[in-house]
Scaffold this active site. Sequence first.
Site, mmCIF file in Angstrom:
data_model
loop_
_atom_site.group_PDB
_atom_site.id
_atom_site.type_symbol
_atom_site.label_atom_id
_atom_site.label_comp_id
_atom_site.label_asym_id
_atom_site.label_seq_id
_atom_site.Cartn_x
_atom_site.Cartn_y
_atom_site.Cartn_z
ATOM 1 N NE ARG A 327 35.366 -13.172 4.397
ATOM 2 C CZ ARG A 327 36.172 -13.045 5.446
ATOM 3 N NH1 ARG A 327 36.121 -13.925 6.436
ATOM 4 N NH2 ARG A 327 37.034 -12.053 5.516
ATOM 5 C CB THR A 333 39.718 -7.704 9.626
ATOM 6 O OG1 THR A 333 39.676 -8.842 8.768
ATOM 7 C CG2 THR A 333 40.443 -8.068 10.909
ATOM 8 C CG HIS A 357 37.040 -16.607 12.183
ATOM 9 N ND1 HIS A 357 38.114 -16.122 11.464
ATOM 10 C CD2 HIS A 357 36.754 -17.838 11.646
ATOM 11 C CE1 HIS A 357 38.467 -17.009 10.548
ATOM 12 N NE2 HIS A 357 37.662 -18.062 10.635
#
Length: 390
Positions: A327, A333, A357
């Site tokens: 991440r 996002t 994702h």
Amino acid sequence: MSEELAYAIITPYSLHKSRTGGIIARLISRSGVELVAARMFAPSAELVSEYAQQVVSPDDPQEKRIQELIRDYVVRNIGPEPKSQRRRRVMMLLFKGEDAVRKLRAVIGNFSPHRRGGETIRDTYGDLIIDENDNVHYFEPAVLAAPTPAEARTKLLLWAKYSDTDGGVLENVIQYGPGEVPERTLVLLKPDNFKFPSGRPGNMIDFFSRTGLFIVGIKVHRMSVAQAMEFYAPVRETLRNAVKERVAVRAKAALERELDIKIPEVEQRQLGEMLGPLYAESQFDNIVRFMSGSSPRECDPSKLTEPGTEKCIALIYEGVNAVAKIRSVLGPTDPSKAPPGSIRREFGANIMVNAAHASDSPENARREMRIVDVGENLFRRTVEEFYGVA
């Protein structure tokens, strides 16, 4: 010209040295054929032995000496490690298209001690070092591929035969130090990366390689509407709660402008309560459509579980702190808020079309991996259906 299947096997050394992304980028963007399946393998001694026997061929344009080097390389470097018997990782990529074998082989290249530069994959990532006495000091092919459609068929059917026992989401292929506790996390390279053949999927894998994590699973996946609805169910709930205030503000502004009235705060909140869920459902439908090709409202109920029309690549990464490391490289996002050098800053367009994702916790990783089912053997199904072998 009829369609063919062709394959590229990324070697353990190429995987270990994080050359995977660069190789995939070239295969997808330069070959002109479609990536239709992918599977990780940890080849057994039996698979390696059978495959090695098929390497040397009179139909291969490479000189016999090079073919013998590849055969010996397969025997020494593809099977289990001699001392520990730990299985090594290889990545099988399956392509389909007209003249696929020749096109893929042209991108991969043939070996010659006289070649220089980086025109082919083997020029860039392979090595053949020969001394003045014509002795081979080092050899690394980087990628293995068949020279002819007939040999592609033979070898693909062999790998398909072993694909359940030797392939899938790999276990116990990485050695960790004392006290190190590995995690697994899921990455989806989203459909916006496959609108046309490009190096984007490989380039993103190259970005992820700086985490130092290991790929233990890969699948070319077409998400069904039902899978997309289950996968993004937590987002649906978040949207329902998050958009009410924003919708209320926008609705108030639109109504005041259109009707020339003043809407009090209480009525504004009521607008949010009434219109927020409708807007949230619309946004959720857009997400499902983006990932699968159809929204829940558009899809015939009898086809909810059928594979969708949009393609993505699912990857399972393993290593210490895998979730956080992935991440960190991915970025937030919203691509506009992502830091330079992150995947979403480099490749994302907006909050939905944001390149990839990644699971946000080990628990969600397990849930998402179950939904996507990276271990599903689409490789074998594709090979056997194409060649008409039950």
